[in-house]
Design a protein around this motif. Structure first.
Motif, PDB file in Angstrom:
ATOM      1  N   ALA A 154       1.947   6.491  -7.082  1.00 21.96           N
ATOM      2  CA  ALA A 154       0.926   7.444  -7.529  1.00 21.96           C
ATOM      3  C   ALA A 154       1.408   8.881  -7.356  1.00 21.96           C
ATOM      4  O   ALA A 154       1.185   9.741  -8.226  1.00 21.96           O
ATOM      5  N   ALA A 155       2.101   9.154  -6.248  1.00 18.24           N
ATOM      6  CA  ALA A 155       2.627  10.501  -6.025  1.00 18.24           C
ATOM      7  C   ALA A 155       3.683  10.855  -7.068  1.00 18.24           C
ATOM      8  O   ALA A 155       3.735  11.993  -7.563  1.00 18.24           O
ATOM      9  N   GLY A 168       7.164  10.808  -3.129  1.00 14.75           N
ATOM     10  CA  GLY A 168       6.891   9.546  -3.819  1.00 14.75           C
ATOM     11  C   GLY A 168       8.072   8.596  -3.767  1.00 14.75           C
ATOM     12  O   GLY A 168       7.921   7.399  -3.483  1.00 14.75           O
ATOM     13  N   LEU A 181       8.511   7.295  -0.162  1.00 18.68           N
ATOM     14  CA  LEU A 181       7.472   6.299   0.159  1.00 18.68           C
ATOM     15  C   LEU A 181       7.758   4.961  -0.516  1.00 18.68           C
ATOM     16  O   LEU A 181       7.484   3.897   0.062  1.00 18.68           O
ATOM     17  N   VAL A 200       1.092   4.060  -3.046  1.00 25.06           N
ATOM     18  CA  VAL A 200       0.859   5.486  -2.800  1.00 25.06           C
ATOM     19  C   VAL A 200       2.056   6.304  -3.298  1.00 25.06           C
ATOM     20  O   VAL A 200       1.903   7.368  -3.920  1.00 25.06           O
ATOM     21  N   VAL A 243       0.831  -1.208   0.000  1.00 25.95           N
ATOM     22  CA  VAL A 243       0.000   0.000   0.000  1.00 25.95           C
ATOM     23  C   VAL A 243       0.863   1.254   0.000  1.00 25.95           C
ATOM     24  O   VAL A 243       0.645   2.194  -0.778  1.00 25.95           O
ATOM     25  N   VAL A 244       1.880   1.279   0.848  1.00 28.48           N
ATOM     26  CA  VAL A 244       2.775   2.442   0.908  1.00 28.48           C
ATOM     27  C   VAL A 244       3.493   2.640  -0.422  1.00 28.48           C
ATOM     28  O   VAL A 244       3.630   3.763  -0.923  1.00 28.48           O
TER      29      VAL A 244
END
Length: 195
Positions: free
Chosen positions: A17-18, A123, A126, A14, A10-11
């Protein structure tokens, strides 16, 4: 292990996506990241505005694709590679802009580094955190061999036969020669009365 993989995935997603979203935000002096050519990162920043397919969006999109593959394969190495690609291209852009501008400035009025760069950095970080959280695929289970060796036993085997080692000695020994018994000449292996 399962929870770590889910949380790390999940991290990482994310972060990917960033990274893809960052070029659509302002990077420097009111200019969006997608307005920089990818070759400008190697030859120097110019004022030429490229198409989106030729902008610095490409390395971030590649990093996002690697992230998805890494999450599906539960590969920490691929997710880490995606994070390194994101950070490397962000740093490369900062170096080229710093050369043209003779330094980078941080200002709140839109004349310096802006939110797009921050999102790209976030991004990449992460993605690295996601790779660190993932536990990977884990060890493969060992395959059990197909060979089977029957344990030694003193009773009958699986076929119901009794081996000679299971019989008393007096039953396995040849009969003793008594009076009037012997082996006739010319007939080996047969027992009978002596003529």
């Amino acid at each position: 292990m399962m929870i770590r993989n889910v949380l790390g995935s999940v991290v990482a997603l994310v972060g990917a996506a960033a990274a893809v979203f960052s070029p659509f935000r302002i990077w420097y002096d009111g200019r969006h990241g997608s307005a920089y050519r990818i070759q400008d990162l190697f030859t120097g920043i110019t004022t030429t505005r490229p198409d989106t397919a030729a902008s610095i969006l490409i390395p971030f999109a590649v990093a996002a694709a690697i992230t998805v593959i890494g999450v599906l394969l539960r590969s920490r190495l691929l997710v880490m590679l995606a994070g390194l690609i994101t950070i490397a291209f962000t740093v490369l852009w900062m170096v080229q802009v710093g050369r043209v501008e003779h330094g980078l400035t941080f200002s709140g009025n839109g004349n310096g580094l802006d939110v797009g760069v921050a999102i790209a950095w976030a991004g990449g970080i992460l993605l690295l955190i996601g790779a660190a959280l993932m536990s990977g695929r884990g060890p493969r289970p060992r395959r059990v061999g197909r060979g089977y060796s029957a344990p030694a036993s003193s009773g009958p085997d699986n076929t119901g036969r009794i081996s000679s080692s299971d019989l008393p000695e007096d039953l396995t020994a040849p009969p003793e020669r008594g009076p009037g018994h012997g082996r006739p000449p010319g007939e080996p292996g047969q027992w009978g009365p002596r003529e």
